[in-house]
Design an enzyme around this catalytic site. Structure first.
Site, PDB file in Angstrom:
ATOM      1  N   HIS A 148      -7.251  -4.508  -0.613  1.00  0.00           N
ATOM      2  CA  HIS A 148      -6.636  -5.806  -0.890  1.00  0.00           C
ATOM      3  C   HIS A 148      -7.345  -6.503  -2.044  1.00  0.00           C
ATOM      4  O   HIS A 148      -7.121  -7.686  -2.286  1.00  0.00           O
ATOM      5  CB  HIS A 148      -6.697  -6.699   0.346  1.00  0.00           C
ATOM      6  CG  HIS A 148      -6.151  -6.075   1.575  1.00  0.00           C
ATOM      7  ND1 HIS A 148      -6.956  -5.456   2.510  1.00  0.00           N
ATOM      8  CD2 HIS A 148      -4.875  -5.944   2.023  1.00  0.00           C
ATOM      9  CE1 HIS A 148      -6.196  -4.977   3.481  1.00  0.00           C
ATOM     10  NE2 HIS A 148      -4.939  -5.259   3.208  1.00  0.00           N
TER      11      HIS A 148
ATOM     12  N   HIS B 180       0.823  -1.212   0.000  1.00  0.00           N
ATOM     13  CA  HIS B 180       0.000   0.000   0.000  1.00  0.00           C
ATOM     14  C   HIS B 180       0.857   1.263   0.000  1.00  0.00           C
ATOM     15  O   HIS B 180       0.386   2.328   0.355  1.00  0.00           O
ATOM     16  CB  HIS B 180      -0.914   0.015   1.227  1.00  0.00           C
ATOM     17  CG  HIS B 180      -1.738  -1.213   1.387  1.00  0.00           C
ATOM     18  ND1 HIS B 180      -2.625  -1.638   0.424  1.00  0.00           N
ATOM     19  CD2 HIS B 180      -1.798  -2.134   2.386  1.00  0.00           C
ATOM     20  CE1 HIS B 180      -3.208  -2.753   0.831  1.00  0.00           C
ATOM     21  NE2 HIS B 180      -2.724  -3.081   2.004  1.00  0.00           N
TER      22      HIS B 180
END
Length: 329
Positions: free
Chosen positions: A215, A56
């Site tokens: 995700h 991320h």
């Protein structure tokens, strides 16, 4: 799978080594257990620690430095870090005022941070981020997911901690910011976790996932591709219904790229967002556009709105110096 990789098993270690070397003026990498800490600690300041699965970036390691985090605990790609990482980081960065853990609401992250909080000898508190309005529960969470709103909490609370606030004040501020922040994202493509070597999910060339998680978790619906104005309108309608901002409210707008979206498209999406808000008489107080909470190479974006007050504006504007955000210094 085409990625810059030598060996899949070494991906995180080599990436972190490069990150720490590139930003050696700001951060220090600890390898056993793994965490990134601020190079210049401030005595007597509440220390902020966050973390989560890698993939991320720049969240969270990229926000370690002056005015934001004191440490970040990276797990493997899309995998929670472990309690021993969090406890070691807390010992390393505590300078006498305790530690505030900032945790995105994912089951693994929450479980491990709670375990670390209970076992740590360092006085600590926790702020839970759950800004994603797309779905109430998902395969990764009970309750709403924590997504790009984490950047806003880390910046604002980081500034408050830098100014000398105590642990109780920092936690209360973080909880208040979280309640005034809402996000929703959309994906055009999937992404590939290196260890898996295959796409996380499949999506048609003419499809989008509305409300996707960072995700690759499913969102509210799979829809046909649409113009930017229509996509922004759907995301903003859901966000505004959740926040219910007053007519005179000032909003911080964060348009966040998920990793594979060019900056020019993100600015176009902000323009769609700006138009939608202005048509409804809603005021934009602050703006941030860029890839700050990504999902590897996923094409797509998220929009976050935060209802500001004077204290929050002051802490947003204050100086910050990290690998991922820098102004005022």
């Amino acid at each position: 799978m085409k990625k810059f990789i030598n060996d899949v098993d070494d991906f995180l270690a080599e990436s972190l080594a490069g990150f720490a070397a590139a930003h050696s003026d700001l951060v220090v990498l600890n390898n056993e257990p793994v965490f990134v800490r601020r190079k210049a600690l401030k005595p007597g300041k509440v220390a902020l620690i966050s973390g989560g699965g890698s993939g991320h970036e720049p969240l969270h390691s990229g926000f370690v430095g002056y005015g934001m985090l004191d440490a970040a605990c990276p797990g493997q790609i899309f995998t929670s870090p472990t309690p021993d990482q969090m406890m070691a980081a807390a010992r390393a960065v505590d300078t006498g005022a305790g530690v505030l853990f900032i945790v995105k609401n994912y089951s693994g992250d929450l479980m491990n941070f709670e375990m670390a909080s209970e076992m740590s000898e360092v006085p600590n508190a926790m702020v839970l981020i759950n800004d994603d309005v797309a779905v109430e529960n998902s395969s990764y969470t009970t309750g709403r997911r924590g997504v790009a709103g984490a950047v806003i909490v880390e910046k604002l609370v980081g500034s408050m901690a830098e100014s000398g606030a105590d642990l109780e004040q920092c936690k209360a501020f973080g909880d208040r910011i979280n309640k005034r922040t809402a996000s929703m994202g959309v994906a055009f493509t999937s992404c590939t976790v290196p260890a898996a070597g295959t796409l996380t999910f499949k999506i048609g060339d003419d499809e989008i996932e509305v409300g996707v998680g960072i995700h690759g978790e499913p969102g509210r619906r799979r829809a046909k591709f649409a113009p930017a104005d229509a996509i922004a309108g759907e995301l903003l309608t859901a966000i505004a219904e959740d926040l219910k901002p007053a007519a005179d409210a000032e909003l911080l707008v964060l348009v966040n790229g998920l990793g594979g979206t060019p900056l020019g498209e993100l600015y176009l999406l902000f323009n769609s967002t700006r138009t939608w808000l202005e048509q409804r008489g809603l005021n934009i107080g602050r703006v941030q556009v860029g890839a700050l909470t990504t999902s590897l190479e996923m094409a797509g974006a998220s929009i976050t709105l935060c209802v500001l007050d004077d204290e929050m504006k002051r802490h947003w504007d204050s100086a910050v110096h990290t690998p991922g955000l820098r102004w005022g210094v």
